[in-house]
Design a protein around this motif. Structure first.
Motif, mmCIF file in Angstrom:
data_model
loop_
_atom_site.group_PDB
_atom_site.id
_atom_site.type_symbol
_atom_site.label_atom_id
_atom_site.label_comp_id
_atom_site.label_asym_id
_atom_site.label_seq_id
_atom_site.Cartn_x
_atom_site.Cartn_y
_atom_site.Cartn_z
ATOM 1 N N GLY A 155 0.828 -1.198 0.000
ATOM 2 C CA GLY A 155 0.000 0.000 0.000
ATOM 3 C C GLY A 155 0.856 1.239 0.000
ATOM 4 N N SER A 156 0.223 2.343 0.303
ATOM 5 C CA SER A 156 0.945 3.619 0.319
ATOM 6 C C SER A 156 0.392 4.506 1.417
ATOM 7 N N THR A 157 1.205 5.477 1.792
ATOM 8 C CA THR A 157 0.789 6.460 2.781
ATOM 9 C C THR A 157 0.367 7.716 2.043
ATOM 10 N N ARG A 158 -0.799 8.238 2.352
ATOM 11 C CA ARG A 158 -1.310 9.433 1.680
ATOM 12 C C ARG A 158 -1.628 10.512 2.702
ATOM 13 N N ASN A 159 -1.445 11.747 2.256
ATOM 14 C CA ASN A 159 -1.837 12.882 3.097
ATOM 15 C C ASN A 159 -3.342 13.026 3.056
ATOM 16 N N VAL A 160 -3.935 13.134 4.211
ATOM 17 C CA VAL A 160 -5.369 13.381 4.298
ATOM 18 C C VAL A 160 -5.567 14.607 5.175
ATOM 19 N N GLY A 161 -6.654 15.240 5.021
ATOM 20 C CA GLY A 161 -6.907 16.418 5.845
ATOM 21 C C GLY A 161 -8.379 16.754 5.901
ATOM 22 N N LYS A 162 -8.695 17.523 6.901
ATOM 23 C CA LYS A 162 -10.056 18.025 7.063
ATOM 24 C C LYS A 162 -9.965 19.537 7.053
ATOM 25 N N GLU A 163 -10.967 20.148 6.489
ATOM 26 C CA GLU A 163 -10.993 21.603 6.442
ATOM 27 C C GLU A 163 -12.437 22.059 6.529
ATOM 28 N N ARG A 164 -12.648 23.131 7.273
ATOM 29 C CA ARG A 164 -13.991 23.716 7.300
ATOM 30 C C ARG A 164 -13.862 25.215 7.522
ATOM 31 N N LYS A 165 -14.846 25.940 7.012
ATOM 32 C CA LYS A 165 -14.846 27.396 7.131
ATOM 33 C C LYS A 165 -16.180 27.847 7.700
ATOM 34 N N GLU A 166 -16.106 28.855 8.525
ATOM 35 C CA GLU A 166 -17.299 29.477 9.080
ATOM 36 C C GLU A 166 -17.096 30.988 9.006
ATOM 37 N N THR A 167 -18.128 31.699 8.611
ATOM 38 C CA THR A 167 -18.047 33.155 8.571
ATOM 39 C C THR A 167 -19.063 33.723 9.550
ATOM 40 N N VAL A 168 -18.596 34.629 10.412
ATOM 41 C CA VAL A 168 -19.468 35.251 11.410
ATOM 42 C C VAL A 168 -19.391 36.767 11.271
ATOM 43 N N VAL A 169 -20.495 37.440 11.584
ATOM 44 C CA VAL A 169 -20.488 38.895 11.665
ATOM 45 C C VAL A 169 -19.959 39.239 13.046
ATOM 46 N N HIS A 170 -18.764 39.790 13.090
ATOM 47 C CA HIS A 170 -18.114 40.086 14.363
ATOM 48 C C HIS A 170 -18.598 41.409 14.936
ATOM 49 N N SER A 171 -18.720 42.437 14.080
ATOM 50 C CA SER A 171 -19.166 43.768 14.507
ATOM 51 C C SER A 171 -19.973 44.379 13.371
ATOM 52 N N THR A 172 -20.898 45.283 13.691
ATOM 53 C CA THR A 172 -21.713 45.912 12.664
ATOM 54 C C THR A 172 -22.120 47.315 13.097
ATOM 55 N N VAL A 173 -22.386 48.169 12.104
ATOM 56 C CA VAL A 173 -22.876 49.522 12.371
ATOM 57 C C VAL A 173 -23.735 49.973 11.197
ATOM 58 N N SER A 174 -24.773 50.723 11.486
ATOM 59 C CA SER A 174 -25.622 51.314 10.448
ATOM 60 C C SER A 174 -25.018 52.648 10.033
ATOM 61 N N PHE A 175 -24.987 52.927 8.729
ATOM 62 C CA PHE A 175 -24.401 54.194 8.287
ATOM 63 C C PHE A 175 -25.351 55.031 7.424
ATOM 64 N N LEU A 176 -26.540 54.504 7.134
ATOM 65 C CA LEU A 176 -27.435 55.205 6.214
ATOM 66 C C LEU A 176 -28.880 55.055 6.656
ATOM 67 N N GLU A 177 -29.571 56.172 6.733
ATOM 68 C CA GLU A 177 -30.992 56.178 7.095
ATOM 69 C C GLU A 177 -31.839 56.054 5.828
ATOM 70 N N PRO A 178 -33.109 55.654 5.964
ATOM 71 C CA PRO A 178 -33.984 55.596 4.784
ATOM 72 C C PRO A 178 -34.078 56.968 4.113
ATOM 73 N N GLY A 179 -34.128 56.945 2.791
ATOM 74 C CA GLY A 179 -34.212 58.202 2.047
ATOM 75 C C GLY A 179 -34.084 57.968 0.556
ATOM 76 N N ARG A 180 -33.754 59.042 -0.157
ATOM 77 C CA ARG A 180 -33.647 58.984 -1.619
ATOM 78 C C ARG A 180 -32.295 59.543 -2.030
ATOM 79 N N ILE A 181 -31.666 58.887 -2.999
ATOM 80 C CA ILE A 181 -30.407 59.373 -3.556
ATOM 81 C C ILE A 181 -30.662 59.751 -5.004
ATOM 82 N N ALA A 182 -30.315 60.987 -5.345
ATOM 83 C CA ALA A 182 -30.537 61.479 -6.712
ATOM 84 C C ALA A 182 -29.480 60.930 -7.657
#
Length: 194
Positions: free
Chosen positions: A76-103
């Motif tokens: 037989g042979s020896t093979r590299n194996v691996g596990k990988e996983r990704k998670e994305t989280v919202v760490h911080s947030t801020v509002s920068f725009l109020e409702p309105g109209r842009i011309a």
């Protein structure tokens, strides 16, 4: 209902430097409408992508050699194996725009400060504990994303990589990567029963 495919051009600007947990990032978002646009609001999110990887090797038997009886042992042979996983989280947030109209054609410049939360990402403590493990690790990458909620249109967003420095050790000292020895609370007798 008719939706505009590209109602706004969004440009995101901030100082390109290394930020720490708890710092404030001064952000400027410039919006240029490709036609009059009604806006419900806008926000800036600091996203943290947590990537776990585990590497190792495994023995894979050679099924042909095993089934024909070729050779003395298992081929037989020896093979590299691996596990990988990704998670994305919202760490911080801020509002920068109020409702309105842009011309149409008139750039709208919006400035705000995003306060980076002092709390580390969810898997930070685990990453500290894994520092002694050469085969497992957590990596963290950060992106600043501005999103605008446009009425009857797609919500444009733009993101840029931002550098956030994490502490070198556990926050609050709650993780100890060193193994601990425990002592017995009761006296044990000799092995011969005396």
């Amino acid at each position: 209902m008719v939706y505009k495919l590209n109602p706004l051009e969004v440009d995101l600007d901030f100082e390109d430097r290394v930020y720490q947990l708890g710092d404030a990032i001064k952000v400027q978002v410039t919006l240029t409408a490709n036609g009059d646009a009604n806006i419900r609001g806008g926000r800036i999110d600091l996203l943290c992508e947590e990537q776990y990887s585990q590497t190792g090797t495994t023995f894979v038997p050679d099924t042909y050699a095993s089934s024909t009886g070729a050779g003395q042992g298992t081929a037989g042979s020896t093979r590299n194996v691996g596990k990988e996983r990704k998670e994305t989280v919202v760490h911080s947030t801020v509002s920068f725009l109020e409702p309105g109209r842009i011309a149409s054609g008139t750039p709208s410049v919006n400035t705000t400060r995003l306060q980076v939360s002092p709390s580390p990402p969810p898997h930070f403590e685990e990453s500290i504990a894994l520092q002694a493990d050469a085969q497992s690790s957590w990596m963290f990458s950060w992106t600043l994303v501005a999103t605008v909620d446009v009425v009857r249109s797609r919500n444009p967003s733009v993101g840029r990589v931002v550098k956030v420095n994490l502490p070198q050790g556990p926050v609050g000292g709650s993780v100890d990567a060193k193994p601990r020895m425990t002592t017995s609370k009761r006296k044990t007798g000799s092995s011969n029963g005396v």
